[in-house]
Design a protein around this motif. Structure first.
Motif, PDB file in Angstrom:
ATOM      1  N   GLY A 222      -8.350 -11.623  52.569  1.00 13.38           N
ATOM      2  CA  GLY A 222      -6.929 -11.632  52.262  1.00 13.38           C
ATOM      3  C   GLY A 222      -6.607 -10.853  51.000  1.00 13.38           C
ATOM      4  O   GLY A 222      -5.638 -10.086  50.951  1.00 13.38           O
ATOM      5  N   ARG A 223      -7.442 -11.031  49.982  1.00 16.87           N
ATOM      6  CA  ARG A 223      -7.188 -10.322  48.715  1.00 16.87           C
ATOM      7  C   ARG A 223      -7.442  -8.829  48.851  1.00 16.87           C
ATOM      8  O   ARG A 223      -6.687  -8.007  48.304  1.00 16.87           O
TER       9      ARG A 223
ATOM     10  N   THR B 194      -4.410  -6.007  48.294  1.00 16.64           N
ATOM     11  CA  THR B 194      -4.523  -5.014  47.218  1.00 16.64           C
ATOM     12  C   THR B 194      -4.776  -3.608  47.771  1.00 16.64           C
ATOM     13  O   THR B 194      -5.146  -2.701  47.028  1.00 16.64           O
ATOM     14  N   GLY B 195      -4.593  -3.446  49.078  1.00 16.15           N
ATOM     15  CA  GLY B 195      -4.621  -2.115  49.664  1.00 16.15           C
ATOM     16  C   GLY B 195      -5.919  -1.669  50.287  1.00 16.15           C
ATOM     17  O   GLY B 195      -6.009  -0.528  50.776  1.00 16.15           O
ATOM     18  N   ASP B 196      -6.938  -2.504  50.293  1.00 14.60           N
ATOM     19  CA  ASP B 196      -8.214  -2.132  50.915  1.00 14.60           C
ATOM     20  C   ASP B 196      -8.180  -2.562  52.380  1.00 14.60           C
ATOM     21  O   ASP B 196      -8.344  -3.730  52.712  1.00 14.60           O
ATOM     22  N   ALA B 197      -7.974  -1.597  53.256  1.00 17.07           N
ATOM     23  CA  ALA B 197      -7.907  -1.885  54.687  1.00 17.07           C
ATOM     24  C   ALA B 197      -9.194  -1.515  55.411  1.00 17.07           C
ATOM     25  O   ALA B 197      -9.297  -1.696  56.627  1.00 17.07           O
ATOM     26  N   SER B 198     -10.185  -1.028  54.680  1.00 14.27           N
ATOM     27  CA  SER B 198     -11.388  -0.516  55.347  1.00 14.27           C
ATOM     28  C   SER B 198     -12.620  -1.401  55.199  1.00 14.27           C
ATOM     29  O   SER B 198     -13.478  -1.410  56.091  1.00 14.27           O
ATOM     30  N   THR B 199     -12.750  -2.121  54.092  1.00 16.44           N
ATOM     31  CA  THR B 199     -13.941  -2.962  53.906  1.00 16.44           C
ATOM     32  C   THR B 199     -13.908  -4.109  54.910  1.00 16.44           C
ATOM     33  O   THR B 199     -12.955  -4.886  54.954  1.00 16.44           O
ATOM     34  N   ARG B 200     -14.945  -4.219  55.703  1.00 16.10           N
ATOM     35  CA  ARG B 200     -15.013  -5.286  56.705  1.00 16.10           C
ATOM     36  C   ARG B 200     -15.519  -6.569  56.053  1.00 16.10           C
ATOM     37  O   ARG B 200     -16.373  -6.532  55.156  1.00 16.10           O
ATOM     38  N   VAL B 201     -14.999  -7.694  56.496  1.00 19.79           N
ATOM     39  CA  VAL B 201     -15.413  -9.005  55.991  1.00 19.79           C
ATOM     40  C   VAL B 201     -15.884  -9.812  57.195  1.00 19.79           C
ATOM     41  O   VAL B 201     -15.085 -10.156  58.069  1.00 19.79           O
ATOM     42  N   LEU B 202     -17.180 -10.104  57.253  1.00 23.15           N
ATOM     43  CA  LEU B 202     -17.786 -10.623  58.465  1.00 23.15           C
ATOM     44  C   LEU B 202     -18.571 -11.903  58.212  1.00 23.15           C
ATOM     45  O   LEU B 202     -19.273 -12.021  57.197  1.00 23.15           O
ATOM     46  N   HIS B 203     -18.498 -12.821  59.148  1.00 22.03           N
ATOM     47  CA  HIS B 203     -19.319 -14.021  59.074  1.00 22.03           C
ATOM     48  C   HIS B 203     -20.730 -13.687  59.561  1.00 22.03           C
ATOM     49  O   HIS B 203     -20.915 -12.925  60.513  1.00 22.03           O
ATOM     50  N   ILE B 204     -21.713 -14.270  58.917  1.00 21.46           N
ATOM     51  CA  ILE B 204     -23.111 -13.997  59.264  1.00 21.46           C
ATOM     52  C   ILE B 204     -23.408 -14.271  60.732  1.00 21.46           C
ATOM     53  O   ILE B 204     -24.184 -13.549  61.374  1.00 21.46           O
ATOM     54  N   ALA B 205     -22.765 -15.291  61.320  1.00 24.91           N
ATOM     55  CA  ALA B 205     -22.998 -15.623  62.725  1.00 24.91           C
ATOM     56  C   ALA B 205     -22.595 -14.460  63.626  1.00 24.91           C
ATOM     57  O   ALA B 205     -23.283 -14.145  64.613  1.00 24.91           O
ATOM     58  N   GLN B 206     -21.482 -13.823  63.316  1.00 29.82           N
ATOM     59  CA  GLN B 206     -21.005 -12.709  64.127  1.00 29.82           C
ATOM     60  C   GLN B 206     -21.970 -11.526  64.079  1.00 29.82           C
ATOM     61  O   GLN B 206     -22.232 -10.888  65.109  1.00 29.82           O
ATOM     62  N   VAL B 207     -22.479 -11.244  62.899  1.00 32.88           N
ATOM     63  CA  VAL B 207     -23.397 -10.111  62.758  1.00 32.88           C
ATOM     64  C   VAL B 207     -24.711 -10.386  63.477  1.00 32.88           C
ATOM     65  O   VAL B 207     -25.220  -9.545  64.225  1.00 32.88           O
TER      66      VAL B 207
END
Length: 240
Positions: free
Chosen positions: A217-218, A222-235
């Motif tokens: 969310g942060r 703050t304008g970062d639309a590219s960094t992926r945020v992933l749960h370890i289970a998904q990876v």
């Protein structure tokens, strides 16, 4: 062996796909998995807010629903920490509940801890390519000792981890902390986001959805639309 999957209320309401990824990983490790349909909250928000009667009711409900299983697996260090580290405090005045809880406690595992130390899985190399950076959530790290386990599993899947500065520092979420102390929480997550970006990794991976939502969310606000945020289970499950 039967595993009871404690989905967590955040996963259930916000990102159910994480629960399906956890289910897939446990089943592929050779276990029969049940998801008790009446499960709700582990009681942590009430406990942290001083609402002990409500927290006790939820803890007793969780005990009732999960004590039948050989193992209880949770894709969250936060909820796992609540059950393993704090239910004893809630049940301390009831010998019968303490006895039942004592039998369950050592069978409760955070997901990656279960996969490494109980199921002893060997995962095939996957298609996901890093590098990623890893955020160690407070409860998983400090209450359950989850540190090496997710990194070992990522290595099995061929995912390179590029460690960020202060990877063990809090993200600022802390459940109700982020609501009560918004300015402090924002300062903490801003520092975490800067460290994620400075790592040079294209994604941050973690094991708690609360941290995940806070960091993602942060970053987006703050304008970062590219960094992926992933749960370890998904990876690990190959679902991203």
């Amino acid at each position: 062996m039967r595993v009871g999957l404690f989905v967590t209320c955040l996963v259930d309401t916000m990102r159910p796909e994480i629960g399906f990824s956890a289910l897939k990983l446990i089943e592929e490790a050779g276990y029969e998995v049940d998801v008790p349909p009446a499960q709700t909250c582990c009681g942590q928000p009430a406990y942290n807010s001083g609402e002990r009667p409500l927290a006790r009711d939820l803890a007793e409900k969780t005990l009732r629903e999960f004590e039948q299983y050989d193992y209880v697996v949770i894709p969250s260090g936060s909820c796992g920490g609540m059950i393993r580290a704090h239910y004893g405090d809630l049940f301390r005045d009831d010998p019968e509940l303490m006895a039942r809880y004592g039998k369950l406690r050592e069978r409760v595992y955070e997901l990656t801890d279960f996969l490494v130390n109980v199921a002893k899985v060997t995962l095939p190399e996957g298609e996901f390519r890093g590098p990623v950076t890893y955020h160690d959530s407070c409860s998983g790290l400090r209450e359950l000792g989850v540190k090496a386990q997710p990194r070992a599993l990522l290595a099995q899947r061929g995912v390179a981890v590029q460690e960020m500065k202060d990877c063990e520092h809090c993200c600022g979420f802390g459940g109700t902390f982020a609501v009560k102390y918004g300015a402090i929480s924002t300062a903490i997550v801003d520092e975490k986001c800067m460290n994620v970006q400075a790592s040079g990794a294209g994604a941050v991976v973690l094991g708690d959805l609360g941290c995940m939502l806070n960091i993602e969310g942060r970053l987006r606000r703050t304008g970062d639309a590219s960094t992926r945020v992933l749960h370890i289970a998904q990876v690990l499950a190959g679902d991203v």
